[in-house]
Design a protein around this motif. Structure first.
Motif, PDB file in Angstrom:
ATOM      1  N   MET A   1       0.844  -1.198   0.000  1.00 54.23           N
ATOM      2  CA  MET A   1       0.000   0.000   0.000  1.00 54.23           C
ATOM      3  C   MET A   1       0.881   1.250   0.000  1.00 54.23           C
ATOM      4  SD  MET A   1      -2.709   1.337   2.924  1.00 54.23           S
ATOM      5  CE  MET A   1      -3.893   0.029   2.651  1.00 54.23           C
ATOM      6  N   LYS A   2       0.598   2.167  -0.909  1.00 52.12           N
ATOM      7  CA  LYS A   2       1.364   3.411  -0.932  1.00 52.12           C
ATOM      8  C   LYS A   2       0.714   4.432  -0.002  1.00 52.12           C
ATOM      9  CE  LYS A   2      -1.089   5.522  -4.856  1.00 52.12           C
ATOM     10  NZ  LYS A   2      -0.942   6.151  -6.186  1.00 52.12           N
ATOM     11  N   ARG A   3       1.520   5.355   0.505  1.00 57.84           N
ATOM     12  CA  ARG A   3       1.024   6.388   1.399  1.00 57.84           C
ATOM     13  C   ARG A   3       1.013   7.726   0.675  1.00 57.84           C
ATOM     14  NH1 ARG A   3      -1.414   3.216   4.948  1.00 57.84           N
ATOM     15  NH2 ARG A   3       0.006   1.786   5.994  1.00 57.84           N
ATOM     16  N   ILE A   4      -0.006   8.513   0.870  1.00 65.32           N
ATOM     17  CA  ILE A   4      -0.039   9.868   0.333  1.00 65.32           C
ATOM     18  C   ILE A   4      -0.057  10.845   1.491  1.00 65.32           C
ATOM     19  CG2 ILE A   4      -1.152   9.239  -1.835  1.00 65.32           C
ATOM     20  CD1 ILE A   4      -3.808  10.172  -0.674  1.00 65.32           C
ATOM     21  N   ASP A   5       0.697  11.913   1.338  1.00 67.50           N
ATOM     22  CA  ASP A   5       0.820  12.892   2.418  1.00 67.50           C
ATOM     23  C   ASP A   5      -0.319  13.903   2.326  1.00 67.50           C
ATOM     24  OD1 ASP A   5       1.761  14.203   4.587  1.00 67.50           O
ATOM     25  OD2 ASP A   5       3.476  15.131   3.606  1.00 67.50           O
ATOM     26  N   ILE A   6      -1.535  13.402   2.453  1.00 66.26           N
ATOM     27  CA  ILE A   6      -2.743  14.224   2.376  1.00 66.26           C
ATOM     28  C   ILE A   6      -3.665  13.844   3.525  1.00 66.26           C
ATOM     29  CG2 ILE A   6      -4.810  14.770   1.035  1.00 66.26           C
ATOM     30  CD1 ILE A   6      -3.195  14.312  -1.499  1.00 66.26           C
ATOM     31  N   GLY A   7      -4.168  14.829   4.201  1.00 64.27           N
ATOM     32  CA  GLY A   7      -5.143  14.608   5.265  1.00 64.27           C
ATOM     33  C   GLY A   7      -6.385  15.429   4.980  1.00 64.27           C
ATOM     34  N   GLY A   8      -7.418  15.180   5.719  1.00 71.17           N
ATOM     35  CA  GLY A   8      -8.658  15.886   5.417  1.00 71.17           C
ATOM     36  C   GLY A   8      -9.491  16.195   6.642  1.00 71.17           C
ATOM     37  N   GLN A   9     -10.608  16.827   6.389  1.00 68.57           N
ATOM     38  CA  GLN A   9     -11.560  17.180   7.437  1.00 68.57           C
ATOM     39  C   GLN A   9     -12.941  17.304   6.826  1.00 68.57           C
ATOM     40  OE1 GLN A   9     -10.720  20.770   9.737  1.00 68.57           O
ATOM     41  NE2 GLN A   9     -12.890  21.185   9.927  1.00 68.57           N
ATOM     42  N   CYS A 185      -8.800   4.748  -1.035  1.00 68.79           N
ATOM     43  CA  CYS A 185      -8.898   4.329  -2.436  1.00 68.79           C
ATOM     44  C   CYS A 185      -7.591   4.619  -3.167  1.00 68.79           C
ATOM     45  CB  CYS A 185     -10.054   5.055  -3.111  1.00 68.79           C
ATOM     46  SG  CYS A 185     -10.314   4.610  -4.844  1.00 68.79           S
ATOM     47  N   VAL A 186      -7.074   5.826  -3.007  1.00 73.16           N
ATOM     48  CA  VAL A 186      -5.823   6.206  -3.665  1.00 73.16           C
ATOM     49  C   VAL A 186      -4.660   5.392  -3.107  1.00 73.16           C
ATOM     50  CG1 VAL A 186      -4.170   8.080  -4.040  1.00 73.16           C
ATOM     51  CG2 VAL A 186      -6.620   8.527  -4.209  1.00 73.16           C
ATOM     52  N   GLU A 187      -4.627   5.227  -1.794  1.00 72.24           N
ATOM     53  CA  GLU A 187      -3.519   4.497  -1.169  1.00 72.24           C
ATOM     54  C   GLU A 187      -3.534   3.009  -1.532  1.00 72.24           C
ATOM     55  OE1 GLU A 187      -2.288   7.226   2.639  1.00 72.24           O
ATOM     56  OE2 GLU A 187      -3.635   5.523   3.023  1.00 72.24           O
ATOM     57  N   ASN A 188      -4.690   2.503  -1.911  1.00 73.73           N
ATOM     58  CA  ASN A 188      -4.792   1.110  -2.351  1.00 73.73           C
ATOM     59  C   ASN A 188      -4.564   0.958  -3.851  1.00 73.73           C
ATOM     60  OD1 ASN A 188      -5.261  -0.286   0.105  1.00 73.73           O
ATOM     61  ND2 ASN A 188      -7.373   0.431   0.123  1.00 73.73           N
ATOM     62  N   GLY A 189      -4.201   2.079  -4.524  1.00 72.02           N
ATOM     63  CA  GLY A 189      -3.830   2.021  -5.933  1.00 72.02           C
ATOM     64  C   GLY A 189      -4.992   1.914  -6.895  1.00 72.02           C
ATOM     65  N   LEU A 190      -6.193   2.302  -6.463  1.00 71.20           N
ATOM     66  CA  LEU A 190      -7.375   2.219  -7.324  1.00 71.20           C
ATOM     67  C   LEU A 190      -7.697   3.569  -7.948  1.00 71.20           C
ATOM     68  CD1 LEU A 190      -9.669   0.057  -5.014  1.00 71.20           C
ATOM     69  CD2 LEU A 190      -8.243  -0.739  -6.910  1.00 71.20           C
ATOM     70  N   ASP A 191      -8.385   3.526  -9.085  1.00 69.16           N
ATOM     71  CA  ASP A 191      -8.839   4.770  -9.710  1.00 69.16           C
ATOM     72  C   ASP A 191      -9.843   5.462  -8.800  1.00 69.16           C
ATOM     73  OD1 ASP A 191      -7.291   4.320 -11.961  1.00 69.16           O
ATOM     74  OD2 ASP A 191      -8.900   3.251 -13.018  1.00 69.16           O
ATOM     75  N   ASN A 196     -15.319   2.734  -6.700  1.00 72.77           N
ATOM     76  CA  ASN A 196     -14.126   2.263  -5.987  1.00 72.77           C
ATOM     77  C   ASN A 196     -14.043   2.821  -4.575  1.00 72.77           C
ATOM     78  OD1 ASN A 196     -13.211   0.721  -8.142  1.00 72.77           O
ATOM     79  ND2 ASN A 196     -11.837   2.300  -8.922  1.00 72.77           N
ATOM     80  N   VAL A 197     -14.389   4.088  -4.430  1.00 72.91           N
ATOM     81  CA  VAL A 197     -14.313   4.724  -3.112  1.00 72.91           C
ATOM     82  C   VAL A 197     -15.320   4.099  -2.155  1.00 72.91           C
ATOM     83  CG1 VAL A 197     -14.683   6.876  -1.835  1.00 72.91           C
ATOM     84  CG2 VAL A 197     -13.390   6.907  -3.975  1.00 72.91           C
ATOM     85  N   LEU A 198     -16.520   3.842  -2.624  1.00 78.30           N
ATOM     86  CA  LEU A 198     -17.552   3.258  -1.766  1.00 78.30           C
ATOM     87  C   LEU A 198     -17.140   1.889  -1.228  1.00 78.30           C
ATOM     88  CD1 LEU A 198     -20.853   4.200  -3.662  1.00 78.30           C
ATOM     89  CD2 LEU A 198     -20.219   4.893  -1.337  1.00 78.30           C
ATOM     90  N   SER A 199     -16.276   1.190  -1.946  1.00 79.70           N
ATOM     91  CA  SER A 199     -15.873  -0.157  -1.527  1.00 79.70           C
ATOM     92  C   SER A 199     -14.788  -0.147  -0.445  1.00 79.70           C
ATOM     93  CB  SER A 199     -15.368  -0.950  -2.744  1.00 79.70           C
ATOM     94  OG  SER A 199     -14.138  -0.405  -3.219  1.00 79.70           O
ATOM     95  N   GLN A 200     -14.246   1.039  -0.141  1.00 78.83           N
ATOM     96  CA  GLN A 200     -13.140   1.128   0.804  1.00 78.83           C
ATOM     97  C   GLN A 200     -13.622   1.213   2.257  1.00 78.83           C
ATOM     98  OE1 GLN A 200      -9.841   0.931  -0.448  1.00 78.83           O
ATOM     99  NE2 GLN A 200     -11.142   0.390  -2.203  1.00 78.83           N
ATOM    100  N   SER A 201     -12.670   1.028   3.166  1.00 83.33           N
ATOM    101  CA  SER A 201     -12.965   1.168   4.597  1.00 83.33           C
ATOM    102  C   SER A 201     -13.154   2.635   4.951  1.00 83.33           C
ATOM    103  CB  SER A 201     -11.821   0.580   5.423  1.00 83.33           C
ATOM    104  OG  SER A 201     -11.968   0.919   6.797  1.00 83.33           O
ATOM    105  N   ARG A 202     -14.037   2.914   5.891  1.00 88.96           N
ATOM    106  CA  ARG A 202     -14.234   4.290   6.340  1.00 88.96           C
ATOM    107  C   ARG A 202     -13.297   4.645   7.500  1.00 88.96           C
ATOM    108  NH1 ARG A 202     -18.804   1.984   9.412  1.00 88.96           N
ATOM    109  NH2 ARG A 202     -18.779   2.842  11.552  1.00 88.96           N
ATOM    110  N   LEU A 203     -12.394   3.735   7.856  1.00 83.93           N
ATOM    111  CA  LEU A 203     -11.449   3.950   8.948  1.00 83.93           C
ATOM    112  C   LEU A 203     -10.053   4.211   8.382  1.00 83.93           C
ATOM    113  CD1 LEU A 203     -12.544   0.989  11.256  1.00 83.93           C
ATOM    114  CD2 LEU A 203     -13.562   3.261  11.066  1.00 83.93           C
ATOM    115  N   HIS A 204      -9.263   5.010   9.095  1.00 84.61           N
ATOM    116  CA  HIS A 204      -7.910   5.307   8.646  1.00 84.61           C
ATOM    117  C   HIS A 204      -7.011   5.563   9.851  1.00 84.61           C
ATOM    118  CE1 HIS A 204      -4.557   7.071   6.434  1.00 84.61           C
ATOM    119  NE2 HIS A 204      -5.103   6.622   5.325  1.00 84.61           N
ATOM    120  N   LYS A 205      -5.786   5.052   9.788  1.00 90.66           N
ATOM    121  CA  LYS A 205      -4.865   5.139  10.925  1.00 90.66           C
ATOM    122  C   LYS A 205      -4.497   6.570  11.290  1.00 90.66           C
ATOM    123  CE  LYS A 205      -2.560   0.657  10.321  1.00 90.66           C
ATOM    124  NZ  LYS A 205      -1.266   0.001  10.005  1.00 90.66           N
TER     125      LYS A 205
END
Length: 308
Positions: A1-9, A185-191, A196-205
């Motif tokens: 899994m790649k990491r992106i240096d982006i956070g949100g609110q 979604c982005v960190e898992n390498g998906l478009d 694709n986004v709906l299929s991802q986990s809503r939790l993040h470290k």
């Protein structure tokens, strides 16, 4: 899994995403149109090297998040104000006279100060008062500090549990979930598509909820080690140690988000569990807003790299 240096609110009917050098906020207006605002952003820790040192950068990041977050919530709220002209109060006139064109910035500053004062009252002063009331039964001063910390954890949990039941907050928590899903979604390498986004986990470290929990837990250890006995000295220590506590918590959450090991998963577990309260499953329209914000900041970051 790649990491992106982006956070949100999550904001009111929208999402803000922040990268290294810019941020983007997307809001779905009442007419269903998505409005996107992108701006460059230079962190204080980049403008002043000393503020980029470990621990210090965490305290700086916490303060910056408070200021920028308040600005973004104010910005998103403007799209949902009643169209009819609202009569200005005496306070509004005083702010305009005192600060002129910078009245909004001054109001944001006041809001941040008040929010931090409320947080200190709720998560530091109140637990301190409870432990002081129990001092006759807690002869060991370090035991008083431990009880203080446990009360702090309980208050955090009850606070989040209480606000999670409010309908308006539940909408914000859905956008919070959309924010996490889009980054995953982005960190898992998906478009970056709604499906694709709906299929991802809503939790993040690296979530702010986990950061708050780390702040509370780290404060238990720090304030138990620093052993002072009088009420006013204990209060002063809590005030002075908060930047240190925030800085250590920041370093921990960055470290946990960097690794996909069982140890990292174990240490991230409590924060991820708490996120089940602060995030909700979003719908497709909310995900589309999060995608717009994330794509906006990714485009800005890419353009910045191309220029350099």
């Amino acid at each position: 899994m790649k990491r992106i240096d982006i956070g949100g609110q999550a904001v009111i009917e929208g999402v803000m995403m922040k990268g290294r050098d810019s941020y983007a906020i997307a809001v779905r207006k009442p007419d269903k149109e998505i409005v996107l605002d992108r701006k460059a952003y230079a962190s204080w820790s980049k403008r002043h090297k000393v503020l980029g040192l470990p621990i210090l950068r965490g305290a700086v990041a916490f303060l910056e998040a408070m200021v920028l977050g308040t600005k973004m919530i104010t910005y998103s709220a403007e799209f949902f104000e009643v169209e009819e002209e609202v009569k200005k109060t005496k306070f509004d006139h005083w702010m305009d006279k005192k600060f002129g064109s910078r009245a909004n910035d001054a109001l944001v500053g006041i809001s941040v100060v008040l929010a931090m004062a409320l947080a200190f009252l709720l998560f530091f002063l109140l637990p301190l008062g409870v432990s002081q009331l129990l001092r006759e039964h807690l002869t060991n001063p370090r035991m008083m500090n431990l009880v203080d910390g446990l009360v702090r954890i309980l208050i955090l949990f009850l606070y989040i549990l209480a606000i999670s039941r409010m309908k308006d907050i539940q909408r914000v928590f859905q956008y919070h979930g959309a924010e996490h899903k889009s980054i995953n979604c982005v960190e898992n390498g998906l478009d970056l598509t709604v499906e694709n986004v709906l299929s991802q986990s809503r939790l993040h470290k690296r979530c702010g909820t986990s950061f708050l929990l780390y702040v509370v837990v780290v404060s238990v250890f720090i304030l138990t080690i620093i052993n002072v006995q009088t009420f006013w000295m204990r209060l002063l220590v809590r005030f002075l140690c908060f930047p240190l506590i925030a800085g250590i918590s920041y370093e921990i959450i960055k470290l946990m988000g960097r690794f996909d090991t069982k140890a990292a998963d174990f240490l991230s577990g409590p924060g991820m569990l708490l996120q089940r309260l602060t995030t909700k499953e979003p719908d497709a329209e909310q995900v589309a807003v999060a995608i717009a914000a994330l794509q906006g900041v990714m485009d800005d970051e890419r353009e910045t790299q191309d220029r350099t």
